[in-house]
Design a protein around this motif. Structure first.
Motif, PDB file in Angstrom:
ATOM      1  N   MET A 109       0.818  -1.219   0.000  1.00 34.64           N
ATOM      2  CA  MET A 109       0.000   0.000   0.000  1.00 34.64           C
ATOM      3  C   MET A 109       0.847   1.263   0.000  1.00 34.64           C
ATOM      4  O   MET A 109       0.445   2.288  -0.543  1.00 34.64           O
ATOM      5  CB  MET A 109      -0.940   0.007   1.210  1.00 34.64           C
ATOM      6  N   LYS A 128      -8.058 -11.706   0.457  1.00 36.19           N
ATOM      7  CA  LYS A 128      -8.773 -10.422   0.545  1.00 36.19           C
ATOM      8  C   LYS A 128      -7.822  -9.291   0.931  1.00 36.19           C
ATOM      9  O   LYS A 128      -7.938  -8.169   0.431  1.00 36.19           O
ATOM     10  CB  LYS A 128      -9.916 -10.510   1.545  1.00 36.19           C
ATOM     11  N   GLN A 131      -5.965  -8.299  -2.182  1.00 37.22           N
ATOM     12  CA  GLN A 131      -6.783  -7.468  -3.065  1.00 37.22           C
ATOM     13  C   GLN A 131      -6.883  -6.041  -2.541  1.00 37.22           C
ATOM     14  O   GLN A 131      -6.768  -5.076  -3.308  1.00 37.22           O
ATOM     15  CB  GLN A 131      -8.178  -8.065  -3.205  1.00 37.22           C
ATOM     16  N   MET A 132      -7.092  -5.907  -1.230  1.00 38.20           N
ATOM     17  CA  MET A 132      -7.205  -4.566  -0.642  1.00 38.20           C
ATOM     18  C   MET A 132      -5.887  -3.804  -0.766  1.00 38.20           C
ATOM     19  O   MET A 132      -5.880  -2.602  -1.054  1.00 38.20           O
ATOM     20  CB  MET A 132      -7.608  -4.659   0.835  1.00 38.20           C
ATOM     21  N   ILE A 134      -3.592  -4.132  -3.088  1.00 36.13           N
ATOM     22  CA  ILE A 134      -3.407  -3.732  -4.489  1.00 36.13           C
ATOM     23  C   ILE A 134      -4.326  -2.551  -4.828  1.00 36.13           C
ATOM     24  O   ILE A 134      -3.914  -1.597  -5.492  1.00 36.13           O
ATOM     25  CB  ILE A 134      -3.663  -4.927  -5.442  1.00 36.13           C
ATOM     26  N   LEU A 135      -5.575  -2.609  -4.340  1.00 37.17           N
ATOM     27  CA  LEU A 135      -6.511  -1.520  -4.624  1.00 37.17           C
ATOM     28  C   LEU A 135      -6.095  -0.210  -3.959  1.00 37.17           C
ATOM     29  O   LEU A 135      -6.301   0.868  -4.528  1.00 37.17           O
ATOM     30  CB  LEU A 135      -7.921  -1.902  -4.159  1.00 37.17           C
ATOM     31  N   LEU A 136      -5.529  -0.298  -2.780  1.00 38.53           N
ATOM     32  CA  LEU A 136      -5.143   0.908  -2.038  1.00 38.53           C
ATOM     33  C   LEU A 136      -3.684   1.303  -2.266  1.00 38.53           C
ATOM     34  O   LEU A 136      -3.174   2.185  -1.592  1.00 38.53           O
ATOM     35  CB  LEU A 136      -5.393   0.697  -0.538  1.00 38.53           C
ATOM     36  N   GLN A 137      -3.052   0.675  -3.228  1.00 41.01           N
ATOM     37  CA  GLN A 137      -1.640   0.950  -3.473  1.00 41.01           C
ATOM     38  C   GLN A 137      -1.444   2.370  -3.984  1.00 41.01           C
ATOM     39  O   GLN A 137      -2.135   2.830  -4.890  1.00 41.01           O
ATOM     40  CB  GLN A 137      -1.104  -0.051  -4.501  1.00 41.01           C
TER      41      GLN A 137
END
Length: 178
Positions: A109, A128, A131-132, A134-137
């Motif tokens: 992140m 999960k 995934q979080m 990668i999304l908040l990176q």
């Protein structure tokens, strides 16, 4: 031998009834001809408590979990302690894995470059969380990090990957370079 229990105001004899001999006039000693043991009420209650304590030590009470399993008191306690120890070891391993996953996710992140085996470890252990992360990176900083994993984790990951045919090995040449 004469055994007698001393109670307040009464005496209870446990020896067989012996017919009294006529007193011998030639007897010089005043000692009785038999040994004698007298127990007070306090001593009898202490003996009873000792017996109850021994029974409780070797035989579980009815509410004990060892009684439900049918084990003996001391052995049941030892088995229960071993079970609790195994549960604590499993919890410790799970917490260690969770800690490593959180460190890896925090690095992802923050935009840092983490080793491929760390990323795979996070993907396997906490999908999960991966995934979080990668999304908040954030924007990549280009800063490279050392691995969080130790040799045992790397060996476990390699064994887990051997069973998964869809994941490429991190050291092989088939995986695209990042």
């Amino acid at each position: 031998m004469e055994i007698r229990r001393m109670l307040r105001g009464t005496q209870t004899s446990f020896a067989p009834a012996v017919q009294k001999e006529p007193p011998a006039p030639a007897r010089k000693s005043a000692r009785p001809s038999a040994d004698r043991l007298e127990l007070s009420r306090w001593m009898a209650s202490m003996d009873q408590e000792r017996l109850q304590a021994e029974q409780a030590f070797y035989r579980p009470s009815t509410g004990d979990t060892a009684a439900a399993r049918g084990d003996g008191g001391l052995l049941g306690l030892l088995d229960e302690m071993e079970t609790k120890e195994k549960q604590m070891d499993a919890m410790e391993e799970a917490l260690d894995a969770m800690d490593k996953c959180l460190k890896i996710a925090a690095r992802i992140m923050a935009g840092k470059k983490v080793p491929k085996q760390d990323e795979d470890y996070l993907r396997l252990k906490d999908p999960k969380g991966y995934q979080m992360a990668i999304l908040l990176q954030k924007k990549e900083t280009g800063e490279k990090c050392k691995t969080v994993l130790d040799e045992d984790d790397l060996q476990d990951e390699t064994e887990a990957r051997g069973s998964d045919s869809d994941m490429p090995l991190s050291g092989s040449g088939d995986a695209p370079a990042e």
